[in-house]
Write a protein that holds these residues in place. Structure first.
Motif, PDB file in Angstrom:
ATOM      1  N   TRP A   1       0.853  -1.177   0.000  1.00 14.80           N
ATOM      2  CA  TRP A   1       0.000   0.000   0.000  1.00 14.80           C
ATOM      3  C   TRP A   1       0.891   1.230   0.000  1.00 14.80           C
ATOM      4  N   LEU A   2       0.340   2.377  -0.360  1.00 14.56           N
ATOM      5  CA  LEU A   2       1.129   3.575  -0.568  1.00 14.56           C
ATOM      6  C   LEU A   2       1.073   4.499   0.655  1.00 14.56           C
ATOM      7  N   THR A   3       2.218   5.015   1.019  1.00 22.26           N
ATOM      8  CA  THR A   3       2.300   6.006   2.089  1.00 22.26           C
ATOM      9  C   THR A   3       1.843   7.363   1.576  1.00 22.26           C
ATOM     10  N   ASP A   4       1.762   8.345   2.487  1.00 21.70           N
ATOM     11  CA  ASP A   4       1.352   9.689   2.071  1.00 21.70           C
ATOM     12  C   ASP A   4       2.261  10.247   0.980  1.00 21.70           C
ATOM     13  N   SER A   5       3.565  10.107   1.159  1.00 22.69           N
ATOM     14  CA  SER A   5       4.497  10.664   0.170  1.00 22.69           C
ATOM     15  C   SER A   5       4.377   9.936  -1.171  1.00 22.69           C
ATOM     16  N   GLU A   6       4.104   8.632  -1.142  1.00 21.50           N
ATOM     17  CA  GLU A   6       3.938   7.882  -2.397  1.00 21.50           C
ATOM     18  C   GLU A   6       2.642   8.283  -3.091  1.00 21.50           C
ATOM     19  N   ILE A   7       1.592   8.550  -2.321  1.00 18.69           N
ATOM     20  CA  ILE A   7       0.343   9.025  -2.927  1.00 18.69           C
ATOM     21  C   ILE A   7       0.577  10.375  -3.592  1.00 18.69           C
ATOM     22  N   GLU A   8       1.325  11.259  -2.922  1.00 17.17           N
ATOM     23  CA  GLU A   8       1.669  12.552  -3.514  1.00 17.17           C
ATOM     24  C   GLU A   8       2.357  12.359  -4.860  1.00 17.17           C
ATOM     25  N   THR A   9       3.292  11.417  -4.904  1.00 15.98           N
ATOM     26  CA  THR A   9       4.030  11.152  -6.149  1.00 15.98           C
ATOM     27  C   THR A   9       3.090  10.688  -7.253  1.00 15.98           C
ATOM     28  N   VAL A  10       2.185   9.769  -6.936  1.00 14.55           N
ATOM     29  CA  VAL A  10       1.238   9.265  -7.933  1.00 14.55           C
ATOM     30  C   VAL A  10       0.346  10.395  -8.435  1.00 14.55           C
ATOM     31  N   LEU A  11      -0.195  11.218  -7.529  1.00 11.47           N
ATOM     32  CA  LEU A  11      -1.076  12.322  -7.928  1.00 11.47           C
ATOM     33  C   LEU A  11      -0.337  13.329  -8.805  1.00 11.47           C
TER      34      LEU A  11
ATOM     35  N   ILE B   1     -14.202  -3.782 -22.973  1.00  9.37           N
ATOM     36  CA  ILE B   1     -13.445  -4.930 -22.476  1.00  9.37           C
ATOM     37  C   ILE B   1     -13.958  -6.197 -23.149  1.00  9.37           C
ATOM     38  N   THR B   2     -13.063  -6.959 -23.742  1.00  6.29           N
ATOM     39  CA  THR B   2     -13.449  -8.193 -24.417  1.00  6.29           C
ATOM     40  C   THR B   2     -13.693  -9.294 -23.395  1.00  6.29           C
ATOM     41  N   PRO B   3     -14.652 -10.210 -23.678  1.00  6.52           N
ATOM     42  CA  PRO B   3     -14.910 -11.321 -22.755  1.00  6.52           C
ATOM     43  C   PRO B   3     -13.643 -12.125 -22.480  1.00  6.52           C
ATOM     44  N   GLY B   4     -13.467 -12.483 -21.226  1.00  7.42           N
ATOM     45  CA  GLY B   4     -12.317 -13.278 -20.847  1.00  7.42           C
ATOM     46  C   GLY B   4     -11.120 -12.469 -20.410  1.00  7.42           C
ATOM     47  N   ASP B   5     -11.198 -11.120 -20.538  1.00  8.57           N
ATOM     48  CA  ASP B   5     -10.082 -10.278 -20.123  1.00  8.57           C
ATOM     49  C   ASP B   5     -10.395  -9.698 -18.754  1.00  8.57           C
ATOM     50  N   ASP B   6      -9.457  -9.806 -17.809  1.00 12.01           N
ATOM     51  CA  ASP B   6      -9.697  -9.289 -16.470  1.00 12.01           C
ATOM     52  C   ASP B   6      -9.690  -7.770 -16.463  1.00 12.01           C
ATOM     53  N   TYR B   7      -8.753  -7.150 -17.185  1.00 17.18           N
ATOM     54  CA  TYR B   7      -8.850  -5.730 -17.501  1.00 17.18           C
ATOM     55  C   TYR B   7      -8.027  -5.469 -18.756  1.00 17.18           C
ATOM     56  N   PRO B   8      -8.279  -4.348 -19.445  1.00 16.24           N
ATOM     57  CA  PRO B   8      -7.781  -4.188 -20.816  1.00 16.24           C
ATOM     58  C   PRO B   8      -6.264  -4.159 -20.921  1.00 16.24           C
ATOM     59  N   ARG B   9      -5.798  -4.562 -22.092  1.00 14.98           N
ATOM     60  CA  ARG B   9      -4.377  -4.541 -22.387  1.00 14.98           C
ATOM     61  C   ARG B   9      -3.811  -3.126 -22.276  1.00 14.98           C
ATOM     62  N   GLN B  10      -4.602  -2.117 -22.656  1.00 15.66           N
ATOM     63  CA  GLN B  10      -4.123  -0.736 -22.581  1.00 15.66           C
ATOM     64  C   GLN B  10      -3.747  -0.354 -21.145  1.00 15.66           C
ATOM     65  N   LEU B  11      -4.533  -0.842 -20.177  1.00 18.95           N
ATOM     66  CA  LEU B  11      -4.251  -0.526 -18.781  1.00 18.95           C
ATOM     67  C   LEU B  11      -2.996  -1.262 -18.317  1.00 18.95           C
ATOM     68  N   LYS B  12      -2.828  -2.502 -18.761  1.00 14.83           N
ATOM     69  CA  LYS B  12      -1.617  -3.247 -18.400  1.00 14.83           C
ATOM     70  C   LYS B  12      -0.368  -2.553 -18.957  1.00 14.83           C
ATOM     71  N   ASP B  13      -0.475  -2.048 -20.186  1.00 13.67           N
ATOM     72  CA  ASP B  13       0.659  -1.332 -20.770  1.00 13.67           C
ATOM     73  C   ASP B  13       0.942  -0.047 -19.996  1.00 13.67           C
ATOM     74  N   ALA B  14      -0.120   0.635 -19.554  1.00  9.61           N
ATOM     75  CA  ALA B  14       0.056   1.886 -18.817  1.00  9.61           C
ATOM     76  C   ALA B  14       0.689   1.657 -17.447  1.00  9.61           C
ATOM     77  N   ASN B  15       0.514   0.460 -16.889  1.00 13.11           N
ATOM     78  CA  ASN B  15       1.117   0.165 -15.590  1.00 13.11           C
ATOM     79  C   ASN B  15       2.636   0.346 -15.627  1.00 13.11           C
ATOM     80  N   ARG B  16       3.240  -0.034 -16.737  1.00  5.85           N
ATOM     81  CA  ARG B  16       4.696   0.109 -16.872  1.00  5.85           C
ATOM     82  C   ARG B  16       5.096   1.590 -16.856  1.00  5.85           C
ATOM     83  N   GLU B  17       4.295   2.404 -17.550  1.00  4.17           N
ATOM     84  CA  GLU B  17       4.596   3.838 -17.571  1.00  4.17           C
ATOM     85  C   GLU B  17       4.438   4.441 -16.170  1.00  4.17           C
ATOM     86  N   LEU B  18       3.405   4.025 -15.442  1.00  3.66           N
ATOM     87  CA  LEU B  18       3.187   4.549 -14.092  1.00  3.66           C
ATOM     88  C   LEU B  18       4.372   4.206 -13.185  1.00  3.66           C
ATOM     89  N   ARG B  19       4.860   2.978 -13.294  1.00  2.00           N
ATOM     90  CA  ARG B  19       6.013   2.577 -12.463  1.00  2.00           C
ATOM     91  C   ARG B  19       7.254   3.392 -12.806  1.00  2.00           C
TER      92      ARG B  19
END
Length: 398
Positions: A208-218, A303-321
């Motif tokens: 989970w994210l601390t206050d400072s990590e939440i600030e960074t994400v925002l 969202i296509t059937p059988g996908d837990d969440y879209p590929r676009q969001l999975k790709d964006a996870n790398r950018e967020l990190r």
């Protein structure tokens, strides 16, 4: 015309009419449509639940017709095909093309319909359906008698690459279906899952994210290339919803109830209706996205059937990190972050769990049916105030 269709008789059928329906006596409502130009098409008449109006679904061409071989469907294959329209409503999204008898797909459909629905809790039954839809689709068309341990290993390897912590659950659903088949379906003599071990270690996720990590994400969200993903992250953090619920929201999910604008979560995990108040960042994101799609359809992606969440969001996870420097962050961690911080704001545990739409355990869930709606709204206001404070602190520091 109603008669008994056979492979020997069908090639000789002709008509001088534009089209003519030949009903197969052993299969009520089903038959063969022949045309003057030589087409021979299998069809099925059915009525939707709650309606007496007959509808027609076409299932393929007979080999003696004039169309190409890819569309051929023999009488034997036609009799074995079960269209999605004949499955229970809750299974139609899981098996959108229907099932063919003798396949793993038909075994799973039979197990879910005839056993899981009556032997599992509503939440357990929903989880089994979601696991089947998300991870077991590649097995649908394989014949049961040909499905062995190597097929199980191949399937579980695919699941492991997509969602390592889901592999045990997916294997369990498949194993339960084969155990059911051994008892109730002729020809199923073995459970190929029993000889396959899952090698993914069990890990309890507690990030989970601390206050400072939440600030960074925002601070990072407005700078992301994929602003749809950025809005989804903010929705998860501000509403404490699941990633798939945020990514799958549609304009039609926002309704007015008792004079309040609310987000009615589609297909919540525990199967019970769940409303999220439109306040603070939740309201801002959703209303802006509704305006952008002209008030209809998905706010982000379909969202296509059988996908837990879209590929676009999975790709964006790398950018967020990369932008935040938080190498191990995942979308679900934002939900856990919100739940952890509302406890720090003095919110009672039962209200915090209600914010997550977690099912009440045991006897409490049987007798305490209170939704904590006013308390949830107050808790989210406190949480949104903290988010605004952290965002303002970050802007001052900049």
């Amino acid at each position: 015309m109603k008669l008994r269709l056979t492979e020997a008789r069908i090639p000789a059928f002709r008509t001088t009419k534009p089209q003519e329906d030949l009903f197969h006596e052993p299969t009520p409502g089903a038959g063969l449509r022949i045309t003057r130009r030589g087409r021979k098409t299998w069809f099925l008449l059915y009525s939707a639940p709650g309606s007496k109006q007959l509808r027609r679904v076409y299932l393929g061409e007979h080999p003696s017709g004039r169309l190409g071989r890819p569309r051929y469907l023999s009488l034997k294959e036609f009799e074995r095909h079960i269209p999605a329209s004949l499955l229970p409503e809750e299974l139609r999204k899981i098996f959108p093309e229907g099932v063919v008898e003798g396949t793993v797909g038909a075994l799973l459909a039979d197990y879910l319909q005839r056993h899981a629905a009556s032997h599992l809790t509503p939440r357990g039954y929903l989880n089994y359906r979601q696991l089947t839809r998300s991870y077991l689709i590649p097995s649908y068309k394989i014949r049961v008698l040909q499905f062995g341990e190597e097929d199980v290993r191949s399937l579980l390897s695919q699941v492991t690459r997509r969602a390592p912590q889901a592999v045990r659950h997916a294997k369990n659903v498949l194993s339960c279906a084969f155990a059911y088949g051994k008892e109730h379906i002729h020809g199923v003599k073995a459970n190929p899952c029993q000889g396959v071990k899952v090698t993914v270690p069990k890990v309890r996720r507690d990030r989970w994210l601390t206050d400072s990590e939440i600030e960074t994400v925002l601070e990072v969200l407005p700078r992301m290339k994929n602003q749809k993903a950025a809005d989804i992250y903010l929705l998860i953090l501000a509403s404490l919803c699941r990633p798939g619920e945020a990514a799958g929201i549609e304009a039609e999910d926002v309704i007015t109830l008792n004079g309040e604008r609310v987000w009615r979560v589609a297909e919540p995990k525990n199967g019970k209706d769940f409303l999220i108040p439109l306040e603070g960042p939740v309201r801002e994101v959703i209303e802006r996205r509704i305006a952008e799609v002209n008030g209809t359809g998905p706010l982000f992606w379909k969202i296509t059937p059988g996908d837990d969440y879209p590929r676009q969001l999975k790709d964006a996870n790398r950018e967020l990190r990369e932008l935040t420097g938080l190498k191990d962050i995942r979308p679900h961690d934002l939900r856990r972050t919100g739940r952890t911080h509302v406890s720090g704001l003095g919110i009672r545990d039962e209200i915090g769990e209600a914010l997550l739409n977690h099912a009440k355990e045991g006897i409490t869930g049987t007798y305490n049916l209170y939704s904590y709606w006013p308390e949830r709204k107050d808790a989210l206001r406190l949480w949104h105030q903290k988010l605004a404070s952290l965002h303002g602190r970050q802007q001052l520091a900049a």
